[in-house]
Design an enzyme around this catalytic site. Structure first.
Site, PDB file in Angstrom:
ATOM      1  N   LYS A   1     -12.159  -1.913   6.680  1.00  0.00           N
ATOM      2  CA  LYS A   1     -11.300  -2.823   7.425  1.00  0.00           C
ATOM      3  C   LYS A   1     -11.588  -2.758   8.922  1.00  0.00           C
ATOM      4  O   LYS A   1     -11.784  -3.778   9.565  1.00  0.00           O
ATOM      5  CB  LYS A   1      -9.829  -2.510   7.143  1.00  0.00           C
ATOM      6  CG  LYS A   1      -9.463  -2.660   5.665  1.00  0.00           C
ATOM      7  CD  LYS A   1      -8.012  -2.322   5.404  1.00  0.00           C
ATOM      8  CE  LYS A   1      -7.697  -2.370   3.919  1.00  0.00           C
ATOM      9  NZ  LYS A   1      -7.875  -3.710   3.338  1.00  0.00           N
TER      10      LYS A   1
ATOM     11  N   ASP B   1      -1.648   6.881   6.268  1.00  0.00           N
ATOM     12  CA  ASP B   1      -2.736   6.006   5.830  1.00  0.00           C
ATOM     13  C   ASP B   1      -2.978   5.024   6.964  1.00  0.00           C
ATOM     14  O   ASP B   1      -2.159   4.157   7.241  1.00  0.00           O
ATOM     15  CB  ASP B   1      -2.320   5.277   4.555  1.00  0.00           C
ATOM     16  CG  ASP B   1      -3.341   4.250   4.077  1.00  0.00           C
ATOM     17  OD1 ASP B   1      -4.360   4.043   4.768  1.00  0.00           O
ATOM     18  OD2 ASP B   1      -3.112   3.643   3.018  1.00  0.00           O
TER      19      ASP B   1
ATOM     20  N   TRP C   1       0.830  -1.203   0.000  1.00  0.00           N
ATOM     21  CA  TRP C   1       0.000   0.000   0.000  1.00  0.00           C
ATOM     22  C   TRP C   1       0.859   1.245   0.000  1.00  0.00           C
ATOM     23  O   TRP C   1       0.506   2.252  -0.634  1.00  0.00           O
ATOM     24  CB  TRP C   1      -0.976  -0.029   1.167  1.00  0.00           C
ATOM     25  CG  TRP C   1      -2.007  -1.099   0.977  1.00  0.00           C
ATOM     26  CD1 TRP C   1      -2.155  -2.243   1.697  1.00  0.00           C
ATOM     27  CD2 TRP C   1      -2.995  -1.163  -0.065  1.00  0.00           C
ATOM     28  NE1 TRP C   1      -3.180  -3.005   1.168  1.00  0.00           N
ATOM     29  CE2 TRP C   1      -3.707  -2.373   0.100  1.00  0.00           C
ATOM     30  CE3 TRP C   1      -3.336  -0.312  -1.116  1.00  0.00           C
ATOM     31  CZ2 TRP C   1      -4.752  -2.739  -0.748  1.00  0.00           C
ATOM     32  CZ3 TRP C   1      -4.371  -0.681  -1.970  1.00  0.00           C
ATOM     33  CH2 TRP C   1      -5.077  -1.887  -1.773  1.00  0.00           C
TER      34      TRP C   1
END
Length: 363
Positions: free
Chosen positions: A199, A175, A102
């Protein structure tokens, strides 16, 4: 129906109490005669939901008034562009820490808008650890410092917030898609954080951004209206229709977290769950966790079997025991157990018992 424990990395398990309340309110939200899915986002009913959702979120983290909370669409991946578009503010460079897939995607996207200084990377160790800050090489002329606090695929997590005192004019950006609200957070250490909801917050379709007010208002020339943080802040996230039902469910999750005792209590529970699973992985050589112990995620636990030929049998038997979605990400293989806030201790306990039994059967 037998108890099912869902270890999916996202969209992920939600608290049973939240799903039950959503079920009960599906056709008629609190006597309104409407489902939340049918409400105008500007009507008094939904406006009350939005207000409570933001207030509960602010209370959980302790967000000061000089930070704006934005409820957006586009997933965390949209923020890979929105961050540089809004935070470069006349500069041409940005610092990024690369700790996994990511982070890599964020770097690739931001590279469209500025020159990226990869200040540290764990690529050489196959992203199994986090570079200690003494090994970072930050560019003091960069507009911001970006890192991913938890890598969902690789299972590495920052258990510390970077110290940037010597670069205190450079905002810290994170993030936090897969570990937000899993522990207390000092938001004042950051210029901006963002997280996709699916999530650890709620259902897919909602993205949360928390941004310090002084960072608003100087987007890159040509930035689309919907990619301008200030537009959303000025309109209380109602410039266009927000993901209303996802906001509603996420608001129920916030209320659930408060009822559970807040983030300090949630951190204790998450440590308990993670320790149960990592203790097994460290003491049974049938399994292996590749991540450095100091950087192991409490949210996503990757592991492999000593004999990969048993992978399919492991997954089959796990499914038969009500332990689902344990297959690892296609890019790394093996197994992965995602044990977010909504995963009860009982689910991890059952997984550990199954793994011990499977190992003894195939020793």
């Amino acid at each position: 129906m037998n108890q099912i424990y869902n270890f999916s990395a996202g969209p992920a398990v939600l608290p049973k109490e939240v799903l039950q309340q959503a079920r009960d309110e599906m056709l008629d939200w609190q006597g309104s005669g409407m489902s939340v899915m049918e409400m105008s986002h500007r009507g008094k009913e939904f406006m009350s939901i939005a207000e409570k959702t933001e207030n509960d979120f602010r209370e959980l983290i302790g967000i000061p008034e000089n930070y704006k909370v934005l409820f957006l669409q586009g997933g965390a991946s949209s923020q890979f562009s929105m961050v540089p578009m809004n935070l470069l503010r006349g500069k041409t460079k940005a610092n990024y820490i690369n700790t996994g897939q990511w982070s890599t995607k964020a770097i690739e996207e931001a590279n469209r808008y500025c020159t990226i200084n990869v200040a540290a990377s764990s690529a050489k160790t196959n992203f199994t650890c986090i570079p200690t800050q003494d090994k970072w090489h930050l560019d003091p002329e960069a507009a911001y410092i970006h890192y991913t606090s938890n890598e969902t695929i690789g299972g590495v997590e920052f258990h510390w917030i970077p110290e940037i005192d010597s670069h205190n004019d450079i905002p810290l950006v994170a993030d936090m898609s897969s570990d937000i609200l899993s522990r207390p957070l000092d938001i004042t250490r950051f210029g901006l954080i963002y997280a996709g909801a699916q999530k650890n917050l709620g259902p897919a379709g909602l993205t949360l951004v928390v941004v310090r007010e002084d960072l608003l208002g100087q987007p890159l020339t040509g930035t689309p209206t919907l990619y301008d943080y200030q537009i959303h802040a000025q309109n209380d996230s109602m410039y266009n229709t927000p993901p209303t039902y996802a906001m509603y469910i996420t608001g129920l999750v916030f209320a659930w977290l408060k009822n559970k005792g807040g983030l300090m209590m949630m951190e204790k529970i998450n440590i308990t769950k993670a320790n149960l699973l990592y203790d097994l992985l460290d003491h049974n050589d049938f399994y292996h966790c590749p991540v450095a112990k100091s950087d192991r995620s409490r949210m996503n636990v990757p592991f492999t079997l000593r004999n990969p030929a048993l992978n399919e049998e492991f997954l089959k038997q796990a499914d038969n025991n009500g332990l689902i979605q344990l297959k690892g990400h296609r890019s790394v293989g093996g197994m992965r157990a995602s044990i977010y806030n909504a995963m009860p201790v009982e689910g991890v306990t059952k997984l550990v018992a199954f793994m011990n039994e499977f190992a003894s059967q195939h020793a």
